[in-house]
Design a protein around this motif. Structure first.
Motif, mmCIF file in Angstrom:
data_model
loop_
_atom_site.group_PDB
_atom_site.id
_atom_site.type_symbol
_atom_site.label_atom_id
_atom_site.label_comp_id
_atom_site.label_asym_id
_atom_site.label_seq_id
_atom_site.Cartn_x
_atom_site.Cartn_y
_atom_site.Cartn_z
ATOM 1 N N MET A 34 1.340 -9.637 -4.832
ATOM 2 C CA MET A 34 0.797 -9.454 -6.169
ATOM 3 C C MET A 34 1.528 -8.290 -6.839
ATOM 4 O O MET A 34 1.741 -7.259 -6.237
ATOM 5 N N ILE A 35 1.908 -8.488 -8.071
ATOM 6 C CA ILE A 35 2.647 -7.451 -8.778
ATOM 7 C C ILE A 35 1.684 -6.377 -9.291
ATOM 8 O O ILE A 35 0.494 -6.621 -9.456
ATOM 9 N N ASN A 36 2.216 -5.205 -9.533
ATOM 10 C CA ASN A 36 1.422 -4.129 -10.109
ATOM 11 C C ASN A 36 1.582 -4.210 -11.631
ATOM 12 O O ASN A 36 2.510 -3.642 -12.206
ATOM 13 N N GLU A 37 0.684 -4.960 -12.247
ATOM 14 C CA GLU A 37 0.771 -5.217 -13.687
ATOM 15 C C GLU A 37 0.760 -3.928 -14.500
ATOM 16 O O GLU A 37 1.483 -3.790 -15.483
ATOM 17 N N ARG A 38 -0.076 -2.990 -14.071
ATOM 18 C CA ARG A 38 -0.201 -1.723 -14.805
ATOM 19 C C ARG A 38 1.122 -0.974 -14.862
ATOM 20 O O ARG A 38 1.540 -0.501 -15.924
ATOM 21 N N LYS A 39 1.825 -0.895 -13.743
ATOM 22 C CA LYS A 39 3.104 -0.176 -13.710
ATOM 23 C C LYS A 39 4.174 -0.910 -14.519
ATOM 24 O O LYS A 39 4.972 -0.283 -15.201
ATOM 25 N N LEU B 60 13.892 -3.818 -16.274
ATOM 26 C CA LEU B 60 13.094 -2.590 -16.316
ATOM 27 C C LEU B 60 13.835 -1.399 -15.708
ATOM 28 O O LEU B 60 13.286 -0.300 -15.633
ATOM 29 N N GLU B 61 15.074 -1.644 -15.264
ATOM 30 C CA GLU B 61 15.929 -0.600 -14.690
ATOM 31 C C GLU B 61 15.254 0.120 -13.515
ATOM 32 O O GLU B 61 15.255 1.346 -13.410
ATOM 33 N N LEU B 62 14.692 -0.679 -12.600
ATOM 34 C CA LEU B 62 14.004 -0.121 -11.442
ATOM 35 C C LEU B 62 14.996 0.188 -10.323
ATOM 36 O O LEU B 62 15.881 -0.614 -10.041
ATOM 37 N N GLU C 76 11.208 1.981 -6.669
ATOM 38 C CA GLU C 76 10.340 1.519 -7.751
ATOM 39 C C GLU C 76 10.127 0.013 -7.652
ATOM 40 O O GLU C 76 9.005 -0.483 -7.837
ATOM 41 N N TYR C 77 11.175 -0.735 -7.348
ATOM 42 C CA TYR C 77 11.070 -2.188 -7.211
ATOM 43 C C TYR C 77 10.019 -2.535 -6.162
ATOM 44 O O TYR C 77 9.132 -3.356 -6.392
ATOM 45 N N PHE C 78 10.107 -1.883 -5.027
ATOM 46 C CA PHE C 78 9.122 -2.098 -3.955
ATOM 47 C C PHE C 78 7.717 -1.763 -4.451
ATOM 48 O O PHE C 78 6.775 -2.525 -4.246
ATOM 49 N N ASP C 79 7.578 -0.628 -5.108
ATOM 50 C CA ASP C 79 6.281 -0.165 -5.592
ATOM 51 C C ASP C 79 5.695 -1.109 -6.643
ATOM 52 O O ASP C 79 4.504 -1.382 -6.652
ATOM 53 N N PHE C 80 6.528 -1.635 -7.527
ATOM 54 C CA PHE C 80 6.057 -2.505 -8.603
ATOM 55 C C PHE C 80 5.706 -3.908 -8.098
ATOM 56 O O PHE C 80 4.836 -4.563 -8.642
ATOM 57 N N PHE C 81 6.416 -4.384 -7.070
ATOM 58 C CA PHE C 81 6.266 -5.779 -6.667
ATOM 59 C C PHE C 81 5.658 -6.013 -5.286
ATOM 60 O O PHE C 81 5.189 -7.111 -5.020
ATOM 61 N N PHE C 82 5.664 -5.017 -4.399
ATOM 62 C CA PHE C 82 5.200 -5.284 -3.029
ATOM 63 C C PHE C 82 4.211 -4.281 -2.449
ATOM 64 O O PHE C 82 3.524 -4.605 -1.501
ATOM 65 N N ALA C 83 4.120 -3.066 -2.954
ATOM 66 C CA ALA C 83 3.375 -1.990 -2.297
ATOM 67 C C ALA C 83 1.916 -2.338 -2.052
ATOM 68 O O ALA C 83 1.376 -2.005 -0.996
ATOM 69 N N ASP C 84 1.252 -3.018 -2.980
ATOM 70 C CA ASP C 84 -0.163 -3.304 -2.797
ATOM 71 C C ASP C 84 -0.419 -4.412 -1.772
ATOM 72 O O ASP C 84 -1.547 -4.647 -1.370
ATOM 73 N N LYS C 85 0.642 -5.059 -1.282
ATOM 74 C CA LYS C 85 0.495 -6.114 -0.286
ATOM 75 C C LYS C 85 0.432 -5.559 1.133
ATOM 76 O O LYS C 85 0.055 -6.246 2.062
ATOM 77 N N ILE C 86 0.815 -4.306 1.302
ATOM 78 C CA ILE C 86 0.867 -3.718 2.639
ATOM 79 C C ILE C 86 -0.405 -2.913 2.865
ATOM 80 O O ILE C 86 -0.757 -2.042 2.097
#
Length: 73
Positions: free
Chosen positions: A1-6, A56-58, A62-72
């Motif tokens: 799940m992506i981090n929509e807020r970020k 978004l110039e990640l 940042e890429y990990f944080d925006f797209f994967f961090a909440d999955k772990i």
């Protein structure tokens, strides 16, 4: 799940709108689909996530944080 807020916060920082993400250099879909993807109602494909990250110039962290961090857990 992506981090929509970020993602939305980065879009504001960069002055980007959902319309800016429609083209083939990013999500390559209709405006209504962009909205659904950014609000978590439709999934992003990996190629779309990669292009959005570039738009978004990640950096890698940042890429990990925006797209994967909440999955772990």
């Amino acid at each position: 799940m992506i981090n929509e807020r970020k993602i939305k916060a980065r879009m504001v920082e960069m002055g980007l709108t959902q319309k800016d993400l429609m083209g083939p250099d990013c999500l390559d879909c209709a405006l209504s689909t962009v909205s659904q993807k950014l609000n978590g109602r439709r999934p992003l494909t990996l190629p779309q996530a990669e292009r959005l990250g570039r738009k978004l110039e990640l950096n890698d962290l940042e890429y990990f944080d925006f797209f994967f961090a909440d999955k772990i857990a």
